[in-house]
Write a protein that holds these residues in place. Structure first.
Motif, PDB file in Angstrom:
ATOM      1  N   THR A  53       0.828  -1.211   0.000  1.00 18.56           N
ATOM      2  CA  THR A  53       0.000   0.000   0.000  1.00 18.56           C
ATOM      3  C   THR A  53       0.860   1.258   0.000  1.00 18.56           C
ATOM      4  OG1 THR A  53      -0.152  -0.015   2.417  1.00 18.56           O
ATOM      5  CG2 THR A  53      -1.914  -1.127   1.195  1.00 18.56           C
ATOM      6  N   SER A  54       2.167   1.095   0.142  1.00 13.26           N
ATOM      7  CA  SER A  54       3.097   2.224   0.109  1.00 13.26           C
ATOM      8  C   SER A  54       3.365   2.624  -1.339  1.00 13.26           C
ATOM      9  CB  SER A  54       4.414   1.842   0.797  1.00 13.26           C
ATOM     10  OG  SER A  54       5.426   2.774   0.489  1.00 13.26           O
ATOM     11  N   ILE A  55       3.122   3.877  -1.648  1.00  3.00           N
ATOM     12  CA  ILE A  55       3.339   4.356  -3.015  1.00  3.00           C
ATOM     13  C   ILE A  55       4.815   4.273  -3.395  1.00  3.00           C
ATOM     14  CG2 ILE A  55       3.195   6.404  -4.513  1.00  3.00           C
ATOM     15  CD1 ILE A  55       0.650   7.169  -2.987  1.00  3.00           C
ATOM     16  N   SER A  56       5.700   4.536  -2.446  1.00  2.61           N
ATOM     17  CA  SER A  56       7.131   4.452  -2.740  1.00  2.61           C
ATOM     18  C   SER A  56       7.555   3.018  -3.067  1.00  2.61           C
ATOM     19  CB  SER A  56       7.958   4.979  -1.557  1.00  2.61           C
ATOM     20  OG  SER A  56       7.696   4.227  -0.385  1.00  2.61           O
ATOM     21  N   ILE A  57       6.946   2.045  -2.390  1.00  2.82           N
ATOM     22  CA  ILE A  57       7.252   0.632  -2.675  1.00  2.82           C
ATOM     23  C   ILE A  57       6.760   0.265  -4.077  1.00  2.82           C
ATOM     24  CG2 ILE A  57       6.629  -1.753  -2.078  1.00  2.82           C
ATOM     25  CD1 ILE A  57       8.707  -0.688  -0.222  1.00  2.82           C
ATOM     26  N   LEU A  58       5.569   0.728  -4.433  1.00  5.18           N
ATOM     27  CA  LEU A  58       5.038   0.452  -5.770  1.00  5.18           C
ATOM     28  C   LEU A  58       5.904   1.092  -6.849  1.00  5.18           C
ATOM     29  CD1 LEU A  58       1.186   0.900  -5.167  1.00  5.18           C
ATOM     30  CD2 LEU A  58       2.436  -1.240  -5.472  1.00  5.18           C
ATOM     31  N   LYS A  59       6.403   2.290  -6.573  1.00  6.01           N
ATOM     32  CA  LYS A  59       7.276   2.945  -7.552  1.00  6.01           C
ATOM     33  C   LYS A  59       8.618   2.231  -7.659  1.00  6.01           C
ATOM     34  CE  LYS A  59       5.291   7.567  -7.724  1.00  6.01           C
ATOM     35  NZ  LYS A  59       5.552   9.017  -7.671  1.00  6.01           N
ATOM     36  N   GLU A  60       9.092   1.697  -6.525  1.00  2.27           N
ATOM     37  CA  GLU A  60      10.332   0.911  -6.549  1.00  2.27           C
ATOM     38  C   GLU A  60      10.169  -0.329  -7.436  1.00  2.27           C
ATOM     39  OE1 GLU A  60      13.192  -1.683  -3.519  1.00  2.27           O
ATOM     40  OE2 GLU A  60      11.731  -0.272  -2.679  1.00  2.27           O
ATOM     41  N   ALA A  61       8.940  -0.877  -7.454  1.00  2.00           N
ATOM     42  CA  ALA A  61       8.652  -2.049  -8.292  1.00  2.00           C
ATOM     43  C   ALA A  61       8.385  -1.659  -9.748  1.00  2.00           C
ATOM     44  CB  ALA A  61       7.448  -2.790  -7.728  1.00  2.00           C
ATOM     45  N   ARG A  62       8.499  -0.367 -10.054  1.00  2.00           N
ATOM     46  CA  ARG A  62       8.261   0.178 -11.403  1.00  2.00           C
ATOM     47  C   ARG A  62       6.816  -0.087 -11.852  1.00  2.00           C
ATOM     48  NH1 ARG A  62      10.891  -1.616 -15.568  1.00  2.00           N
ATOM     49  NH2 ARG A  62      11.606  -3.596 -14.722  1.00  2.00           N
ATOM     50  N   ILE A  63       5.891   0.357 -11.013  1.00  2.08           N
ATOM     51  CA  ILE A  63       4.475   0.142 -11.265  1.00  2.08           C
ATOM     52  C   ILE A  63       4.017   0.805 -12.561  1.00  2.08           C
ATOM     53  CG2 ILE A  63       3.739   2.162  -9.929  1.00  2.08           C
ATOM     54  CD1 ILE A  63       1.925  -1.230 -10.040  1.00  2.08           C
ATOM     55  N   GLU A  64       4.690   1.882 -12.964  1.00  4.52           N
ATOM     56  CA  GLU A  64       4.263   2.617 -14.161  1.00  4.52           C
ATOM     57  C   GLU A  64       4.416   1.794 -15.439  1.00  4.52           C
ATOM     58  OE1 GLU A  64       8.614   3.163 -13.664  1.00  4.52           O
ATOM     59  OE2 GLU A  64       6.874   3.320 -12.330  1.00  4.52           O
ATOM     60  N   SER A  65       5.285   0.764 -15.420  1.00  5.99           N
ATOM     61  CA  SER A  65       5.473  -0.087 -16.605  1.00  5.99           C
ATOM     62  C   SER A  65       4.851  -1.465 -16.429  1.00  5.99           C
ATOM     63  CB  SER A  65       6.964  -0.233 -16.911  1.00  5.99           C
ATOM     64  OG  SER A  65       7.646  -0.845 -15.821  1.00  5.99           O
ATOM     65  N   CYS A  66       4.046  -1.630 -15.388  1.00  4.01           N
ATOM     66  CA  CYS A  66       3.444  -2.934 -15.073  1.00  4.01           C
ATOM     67  C   CYS A  66       2.277  -3.231 -16.023  1.00  4.01           C
ATOM     68  CB  CYS A  66       2.973  -2.938 -13.625  1.00  4.01           C
ATOM     69  SG  CYS A  66       2.060  -4.409 -13.148  1.00  4.01           S
ATOM     70  N   GLU A  67       2.303  -4.403 -16.631  1.00  2.00           N
ATOM     71  CA  GLU A  67       1.224  -4.807 -17.535  1.00  2.00           C
ATOM     72  C   GLU A  67       0.110  -5.557 -16.803  1.00  2.00           C
ATOM     73  OE1 GLU A  67       2.879  -6.251 -21.542  1.00  2.00           O
ATOM     74  OE2 GLU A  67       4.633  -6.225 -20.224  1.00  2.00           O
ATOM     75  N   LEU A  68       0.468  -6.232 -15.696  1.00  2.00           N
ATOM     76  CA  LEU A  68      -0.527  -6.958 -14.913  1.00  2.00           C
ATOM     77  C   LEU A  68      -0.157  -6.875 -13.442  1.00  2.00           C
ATOM     78  CD1 LEU A  68      -3.025  -8.809 -14.787  1.00  2.00           C
ATOM     79  CD2 LEU A  68      -1.488 -10.773 -15.076  1.00  2.00           C
ATOM     80  N   PHE A  69      -1.074  -6.333 -12.626  1.00  2.00           N
ATOM     81  CA  PHE A  69      -0.864  -6.223 -11.180  1.00  2.00           C
ATOM     82  C   PHE A  69      -1.862  -7.137 -10.478  1.00  2.00           C
ATOM     83  CE2 PHE A  69      -1.635  -4.508  -6.977  1.00  2.00           C
ATOM     84  CZ  PHE A  69      -0.342  -4.245  -6.522  1.00  2.00           C
ATOM     85  N   ILE A  70      -1.356  -8.018  -9.610  1.00  2.68           N
ATOM     86  CA  ILE A  70      -2.188  -9.009  -8.936  1.00  2.68           C
ATOM     87  C   ILE A  70      -2.053  -8.832  -7.425  1.00  2.68           C
ATOM     88  CG2 ILE A  70      -2.715 -11.467  -8.709  1.00  2.68           C
ATOM     89  CD1 ILE A  70      -1.066 -11.885 -11.314  1.00  2.68           C
ATOM     90  N   ALA A  71      -3.148  -8.513  -6.758  1.00  2.00           N
ATOM     91  CA  ALA A  71      -3.143  -8.322  -5.304  1.00  2.00           C
ATOM     92  C   ALA A  71      -3.801  -9.535  -4.653  1.00  2.00           C
ATOM     93  CB  ALA A  71      -3.888  -7.047  -4.930  1.00  2.00           C
TER      94      ALA A  71
END
Length: 449
Positions: A53-71
């Motif tokens: 849920t941390s935005i910084s963690i998601l950005k570290e995972a390069r969320i902007e180039s993610c084609e499929l996100f699974i929670a």
């Protein structure tokens, strides 16, 4: 494909494992260092320790180039929150695991896509649906429906009473004037060898065979194989887990007589207060004397969905020894699928595998609308929607450059299932069910792009 998975629990780890085999770029996020350490040392993936849920963690995972996100964390509220954040930060498609099935029932009314959630999945609801389908087709050990039953997958083991043992596929087909089923994959007895059958392939005793059937095909198969598709009416369920609760609720609403055994007193009373049509018994269902007292021999089906896989298996074996016709066990260990056929349990359910099947269609190319991996077989069933640009469009089946390690099991046209032969012409809008061995999947995907 770049895929980010939030949650390294049993479902998340299993997904990461299967997807890593597909040479996908996987990032796994979880706050538990121990879970991540195991995944990091066993899988070819990237791991990030932290709260998704941390935005910084998601950005570290390069969320902007993610084609499929699974929670797929254990908390549905966390999964919904993460998926919304991921979409806003650039994820192309998002999937959230939930436990409250009302969300799925009312998803169009609520409009989850407007929030940024493309798909909702509930492993527990998928397991309950799988159990219900197994009871519907009680003579088969594996089932899957395409387009609400227009075509159905049915798996069974050939006994010596099967009339087409020793015959080729072509010879077996002549036993009925109209063909309503087709074999799509065979596993020879005592081997891990899977083959796509052709006209000259001979059926052998002990073969584990998967068929695709259209309307009437299941009854024909039962006649040919000596199986009896017994009507299931009286059902006993061991375990008041989420799956046990959902299964008892759904079956009782459809007119089944349901007994549910739950050892925890508080949980048993809670279920009894909610499910008024279900006979809930506060007792340890692992005790053979208790099962006898509850007349297990009068049951048509016994479903063990407790929290312990070994207990579920042993309880089903007891039920089988008491004459119960259909036994279903929930298991977590995938290796138990090898064991089920040899020891006599009819059907095994694994919620991790069901969730993975539901998600895998998003990484397949070529307009896949449904898919399922076949238990204990290195094959997949894929349902493709034919586009005008697809290489198979407006071609007969026999003229398509189809690999030998794949076969068209059937066509769904305007909601009607068809077992199609070589002269059948595929048209735009058709839904084509294909069985592929793993090495042919990419070739088949290209034909339907």
């Amino acid at each position: 494909m770049k895929i980010i998975i939030a949650g390294a629990g049993e479902v998340g780890f299993h997904l990461a494992k299967l997807l890593s085999y597909e040479s996908q770029e996987i990032t796994l996020i979880d706050p538990d260092k121990t879970c991540l350490a195991y995944a990091d040392s066993h899988l070819d993936i990237k791991v990030i320790k932290g709260d998704a849920t941390s935005i910084s963690i998601l950005k570290e995972a390069r969320i902007e180039s993610c084609e499929l996100f699974i929670a797929v964390t254990s908390s549905e509220t966390t999964n919904i929150t993460i998926s919304v954040l991921a979409k806003q930060l650039g994820a192309e498609k998002t999937i959230a695991r939930i436990s409250n099935t009302e969300f799925i029932h009312y998803k169009d009314e609520i409009g989850f896509t407007q929030f940024g959630i493309d798909e909702l999945i509930s492993p527990e609801a998928l397991a309950a649906s799988e159990i219900e389908l197994s009871l519907k087709q009680s003579s088969f050990n594996e089932n899957y429906e395409f387009e609400n039953g227009a075509l159905t997958m049915a798996g069974l083991t050939l006994s010596k009473s099967a009339s087409f043992v020793g015959k080729t596929v072509k010879e077996a087909a002549t036993l009925f004037s109209k063909i309503h089923f087709i074999p799509i994959v065979i596993q020879r007895f005592g081997t891990q060898y899977s083959l796509i059958p052709r006209g000259d392939t001979e059926f052998q005793r002990g073969d584990n065979v998967v068929f695709i059937t259209s309307e009437g095909g299941a009854d024909e198969l039962c006649k040919l194989t000596g199986k009896v598709n017994t009507e299931i009416k009286n059902v006993m369920i061991l375990g008041g887990t989420q799956i046990g609760y959902k299964t008892a609720r759904d079956l009782s609403e459809k007119g089944f007589n349901v007994k549910l055994l739950e050892g925890n007193r508080d949980r048993a009373f809670e279920i009894a207060d909610t499910l008024t049509k279900v006979l809930v018994i506060n007792s340890d269902g692992r005790n053979v004397d208790v099962l006898d007292e509850e007349n297990i021999g009068d049951m048509d089906a016994f479903i063990a969905v407790g929290s312990n896989s070994e207990t579920n298996i042993m309880s089903c074996l007891v039920a089988k020894s008491k004459g119960v016709k259909k036994t279903i066990a929930l298991v977590e260990n995938m290796h138990y699928f090898d064991l089920s056929h040899s020891i006599g349990i009819d059907t095994l359910i694994n919620k991790k595998l069901l969730a993975a099947n539901n998600i895998f269609r998003y990484i397949r190319k070529g307009g896949v609308v449904a898919m399922t991996k076949l238990n204990n077989l290195n094959a997949e069933l894929l349902e493709f929607e034919v586009k005008a640009t697809s290489a198979v469009c407006n071609k007969t089946i026999k003229s398509i450059d189809f690999p030998r390690s794949a076969i068209i099991g059937g066509i769904i046209r305007k909601g009607v299932g068809i077992i199609a032969l070589g002269s059948f012409k595929i048209e735009e809008g058709d839904r084509v069910v294909v069985c592929c061995l793993l090495q042919s999947i990419k070739h088949v995907e290209k034909l339907f792009r």
